[in-house]
Design an enzyme around this catalytic site. Structure first.
Site, PDB file in Angstrom:
ATOM      1  N   GLU A 235     -16.750   7.746   3.064  1.00 45.19           N
ATOM      2  CA  GLU A 235     -16.239   6.367   2.975  1.00 45.19           C
ATOM      3  C   GLU A 235     -16.508   5.732   4.326  1.00 45.19           C
ATOM      4  O   GLU A 235     -15.793   6.005   5.295  1.00 45.19           O
ATOM      5  CB  GLU A 235     -14.726   6.365   2.708  1.00 45.19           C
ATOM      6  CG  GLU A 235     -14.284   7.102   1.468  1.00 45.19           C
ATOM      7  CD  GLU A 235     -14.563   6.341   0.196  1.00 45.19           C
ATOM      8  OE1 GLU A 235     -14.920   5.150   0.284  1.00 45.19           O
ATOM      9  OE2 GLU A 235     -14.458   6.943  -0.881  1.00 45.19           O
ATOM     10  N   CYS A 269     -12.238  -1.722   6.793  1.00 47.95           N
ATOM     11  CA  CYS A 269     -13.607  -1.494   6.311  1.00 47.95           C
ATOM     12  C   CYS A 269     -14.005  -2.574   5.318  1.00 47.95           C
ATOM     13  O   CYS A 269     -15.172  -2.924   5.214  1.00 47.95           O
ATOM     14  CB  CYS A 269     -13.713  -0.116   5.682  1.00 47.95           C
ATOM     15  SG  CYS A 269     -12.454   0.150   4.420  1.00 47.95           S
TER      16      CYS A 269
HETATM   17  P1  NAD Z   1     -15.021   7.484  13.610  1.00 48.94           P
HETATM   18  O1  NAD Z   1     -16.230   7.772  12.814  1.00 48.94           O
HETATM   19  O2  NAD Z   1     -15.173   7.283  15.071  1.00 48.94           O
HETATM   20  O3  NAD Z   1     -13.931   8.653  13.471  1.00 48.94           O
HETATM   21  C1  NAD Z   1     -13.394   9.023  12.216  1.00 48.94           C
HETATM   22  C2  NAD Z   1     -12.892  10.461  12.288  1.00 48.94           C
HETATM   23  O4  NAD Z   1     -14.006  11.333  12.483  1.00 48.94           O
HETATM   24  C3  NAD Z   1     -11.940  10.734  13.448  1.00 48.94           C
HETATM   25  O5  NAD Z   1     -10.925  11.592  12.993  1.00 48.94           O
HETATM   26  C4  NAD Z   1     -12.826  11.432  14.462  1.00 48.94           C
HETATM   27  O6  NAD Z   1     -12.136  12.294  15.348  1.00 48.94           O
HETATM   28  C5  NAD Z   1     -13.739  12.229  13.555  1.00 48.94           C
HETATM   29  N1  NAD Z   1     -15.022  12.628  14.149  1.00 48.94           N
HETATM   30  C6  NAD Z   1     -15.724  12.012  15.137  1.00 48.94           C
HETATM   31  N2  NAD Z   1     -16.881  12.668  15.371  1.00 48.94           N
HETATM   32  C7  NAD Z   1     -16.914  13.717  14.510  1.00 48.94           C
HETATM   33  C8  NAD Z   1     -17.852  14.768  14.265  1.00 48.94           C
HETATM   34  N3  NAD Z   1     -19.003  14.859  14.924  1.00 48.94           N
HETATM   35  N4  NAD Z   1     -17.568  15.676  13.300  1.00 48.94           N
HETATM   36  C9  NAD Z   1     -16.422  15.579  12.583  1.00 48.94           C
HETATM   37  N5  NAD Z   1     -15.487  14.630  12.796  1.00 48.94           N
HETATM   38  C10 NAD Z   1     -15.729  13.696  13.727  1.00 48.94           C
HETATM   39  O7  NAD Z   1     -14.350   6.215  12.929  1.00 48.94           O
HETATM   40  P2  NAD Z   1     -13.085   5.384  13.407  1.00 48.94           P
HETATM   41  O8  NAD Z   1     -13.442   4.569  14.600  1.00 48.94           O
HETATM   42  O9  NAD Z   1     -11.909   6.285  13.485  1.00 48.94           O
HETATM   43  O10 NAD Z   1     -12.877   4.421  12.149  1.00 48.94           O
HETATM   44  C11 NAD Z   1     -13.513   3.185  11.992  1.00 48.94           C
HETATM   45  C12 NAD Z   1     -14.615   3.251  10.963  1.00 48.94           C
HETATM   46  O11 NAD Z   1     -14.103   3.746   9.730  1.00 48.94           O
HETATM   47  C13 NAD Z   1     -15.197   1.894  10.631  1.00 48.94           C
HETATM   48  O12 NAD Z   1     -16.591   1.979  10.584  1.00 48.94           O
HETATM   49  C14 NAD Z   1     -14.641   1.597   9.244  1.00 48.94           C
HETATM   50  O13 NAD Z   1     -15.427   0.707   8.485  1.00 48.94           O
HETATM   51  C15 NAD Z   1     -14.581   2.949   8.644  1.00 48.94           C
HETATM   52  N6  NAD Z   1     -13.636   2.980   7.539  1.00 48.94           N
HETATM   53  C16 NAD Z   1     -14.113   3.057   6.266  1.00 48.94           C
HETATM   54  C17 NAD Z   1     -13.226   3.039   5.199  1.00 48.94           C
HETATM   55  C18 NAD Z   1     -13.705   3.114   3.771  1.00 48.94           C
HETATM   56  O14 NAD Z   1     -12.882   3.312   2.879  1.00 48.94           O
HETATM   57  N7  NAD Z   1     -14.981   2.947   3.493  1.00 48.94           N
HETATM   58  C19 NAD Z   1     -11.859   2.947   5.449  1.00 48.94           C
HETATM   59  C20 NAD Z   1     -11.422   2.858   6.766  1.00 48.94           C
HETATM   60  C21 NAD Z   1     -12.310   2.883   7.799  1.00 48.94           C
END
Ligand code: NAD
Length: 521
Positions: A235, A269
């Site tokens: 997502e 998002c």
């Molecule tokens: P992010 O990708 O920076 O982090 C998300 C999660 O992934 C965190 O828990 C982080 O610690 C973890 N993570 C980071 N690097 C990783 C790796 N290499 N391996 C495994 N896990 C890892 O995102 P964010 O800044 O926390 O969230 C914002 C983003 O989320 C925006 O792009 C937003 O659009 C998206 N989002 C999408 C939805 C949806 O339903 N489509 C909903 C909410 C947010």
């Protein structure tokens, strides 16, 4: 990246340290998985009816603490307390109610009507995946992981949950709620750390990864998962378009744009980030939207009068500033906001437009902040093309009085969800599927369809009765008679009814010969 030994929870409005927790050491992960596996074996042996019934205890525990949870979300994430209540907790309660009701039926064995092989029966049966990983972001720190955990556990899985390192206290709260509701120990285990812990989690080979977050991280996760052939549900981000047709009620359309663009300070998002307005009304639309933006109250989420809280982390400010700096340099018109201040948290709601807007990052790349970009269209076809001209495909909305035209447009939009005369909110509806296309990811969650993401599908194929158990005519040995009989079968697919009827007597006769005389090896 070296794992931190302590993880801080900060108040984003003030920078104040709220609490610290030890990060989970990566070498402890195998033990988490071992315990999860044991708990999962016992849990999945319970009938789904019982697992679904447990959701009502969880709901009761949550209902007892609604205000405290709303307060915690507001404190750690920075959004207004009302948004925590209305946009995270109410949907979470609704989700529990919905899955308590539908899960037992949604995963019942499902017969498949047979075509040629009428003497046999097929059915689908569902079984849990095992121990799955839920890795989640900070913007809806309660609802997003909570929904996935509820679906995973109800379908018989164990979960290792890594909340965002920014909002880990809310993750811990979810863990506590499950414990208070009496769920078996170790069925849900929360781990604390940043992306390096997330990637170590994948190395433990969970049965599936449910990831919500950025496109960049989604790609890394998918690459890491590919090495172990672990399925993923992604997502990811969005750059959602709102199409405003010429007949739209301007007061309604601008209020929808205002909330769609600026709730949770645009850190959604499914935020409205691109507004595509019919050229005949764009001036009035923009003037009214501007008027409404100036009335928004922004500040510390502790003040319940504020409509916008603070943005949650510095990284969002950097994206906002980079996109607006480029836009200014390219001559875009910033109609309000767009002011950079040293106060790292307060980004003012910003409306941006201009003839070149569609070429700029602020129009094409996810901002995830309080910015909406306005452009225009002349024909419905052009509006559709402009909405689809995006690498993202999460949600789009159409605002008009003409519902049938809106429906026609909706069916041309390359997104996972289209809302007509509404914006953003359907991720909060448990009965409707949620998930995007293109760079917004793949896989659906919520709804009966979404539950299937959390189970394996097993196809069982069997004779209708022992009377129909005979060696299949396609088995060895291959003979001329066998070829001629199978050749006749093709007549059953003719358009002509006569040809089909004529084929029958010989086919039946031949198959009887098969069973009686043509001995199979
Ligand atoms: P992010 O990708 O920076 O982090 C998300 C999660 O992934 C965190 O828990 C982080 O610690 C973890 N993570 C980071 N690097 C990783 C790796 N290499 N391996 C495994 N896990 C890892 O995102 P964010 O800044 O926390 O969230 C914002 C983003 O989320 C925006 O792009 C937003 O659009 C998206 N989002 C999408 C939805 C949806 O339903 N489509 C909903 C909410 C947010």
């Amino acid at each position: 990246m070296i794992a931190m030994s302590k993880l801080a929870s900060l108040n984003p409005a003030t920078g104040e340290l709220l609490r610290e927790i030890d990060t989970t050491p990566t070498d402890a992960l195998p033990e988490y998985f071992r315990k999860a596996r044991e708990a999962q074996m016992r849990w999945s042996a319970l009938p789904i009816r019982k697992r679904a019934a447990a959701l009502t205890s969880l709901r009761e525990v949550m209902l007892d603490q609604i205000d405290q949870i709303a307060e915690l979300i507001s404190l750690e994430n920075g959004k207004p307390r009302f948004e925590a209540l209305a946009n995270e907790l109410l949907p979470a309660i609704e989700l529990l109610t919905y899955f308590a009701r539908i899960s037992p039926h949604a995963l019942q064995d499902e017969p498949i009507p047979m075509g040629l092989m009428k003497h046999r029966q097929s059915e689908l049966t569902y079984w849990p995946l095992g121990t799955v990983a839920v890795i989640s972001p900070w913007n809806y720190p309660f609802l997003l992981p909570f929904g996935e955990i509820v679906m995973a556990i109800t379908t018989g899985n164990a979960v290792i949950f890594k909340p965002s390192e920014i909002t880990w206290q809310i993750g811990l709260k979810i863990q506590e709620l499950f414990e208070l509701a009496g769920y078996p120990t170790d069925l849900l285990q929360t781990i604390f750390g940043d992306g390096s812990l997330g990637s170590a989690l994948i190395e433990q080979k969970p049965a599936k990864i449910f990831f919500t977050g950025s496109v960049a991280t989604g790609k890394k996760i998918m690459a890491a998962a590919a090495l172990h052939l672990i399925p993923v549900n992604l997502e990811l981000g969005g750059k959602d378009a709102m199409i405003v047709l010429g007949d739209a009620d301007l007061d309604y359309a601008t209020s929808a744009a205002l909330w769609g663009g600026f709730s949770n300070s645009g850190q959604v998002c499914a935020s409205v980030e691109r507004i595509i307005v019919h050229e005949s009304i764009v001036q009035d639309f923009t003037r009214l939207l501007l008027e409404k933006v100036t009335k928004l109250r922004q500040g510390n989420s502790a003040d319940q009068q504020n409509d916008l809280g603070v943005i949650t982390l510095d990284r969002q400010k950097q994206i906002y500033e980079a996109q607006l700096t480029q836009a200014k340099a390219q001559g875009a018109e910033i109609l309000c906001g767009g002011i950079f201040s040293d106060d790292r948290r307060s980004l003012q709601p910003t409306i941006i437009t201009g003839p070149k807007i569609e070429e700029l990052d602020v129009y094409n790349e996810e901002t995830f902040g309080p910015v909406v970009a306005i452009t225009t269209f002349r024909s419905v076809q052009q509006a559709i093309e402009k909405a689809n001209q995006s690498k993202y495909g999460l949600l789009a909305s159409v605002i008009t009085k003409n519902l049938s035209l809106a429906h026609y447009i909706a069916k041309q939009l390359e997104v996972g969800t289209v809302t007509i005369n509404e914006v953003v909110y359907t991720a909060g509806l448990p009965e409707t599927p949620w998930g995007g296309v293109k760079n917004s990811g793949f896989g659906k969650k919520h709804s009966a369809r979404g539950l299937q993401e959390f189970v394996n599908v097993r196809h069982i194929h069997r004779p209708r009765s022992m009377l129909f158990v005979f060696k299949s005519p396609w088995w060895f040995p291959y003979t001329e008679f066998q070829y001629a009989t199978f050749r006749k079968l093709f007549d059953l697919y003719r358009r002509s009814l006569t040809a089909r009827i004529k084929a029958f007597p010989l086919l039946i006769w031949n198959f009887v010969q098969f069973i009686k005389k043509e001995k199979r090896l």
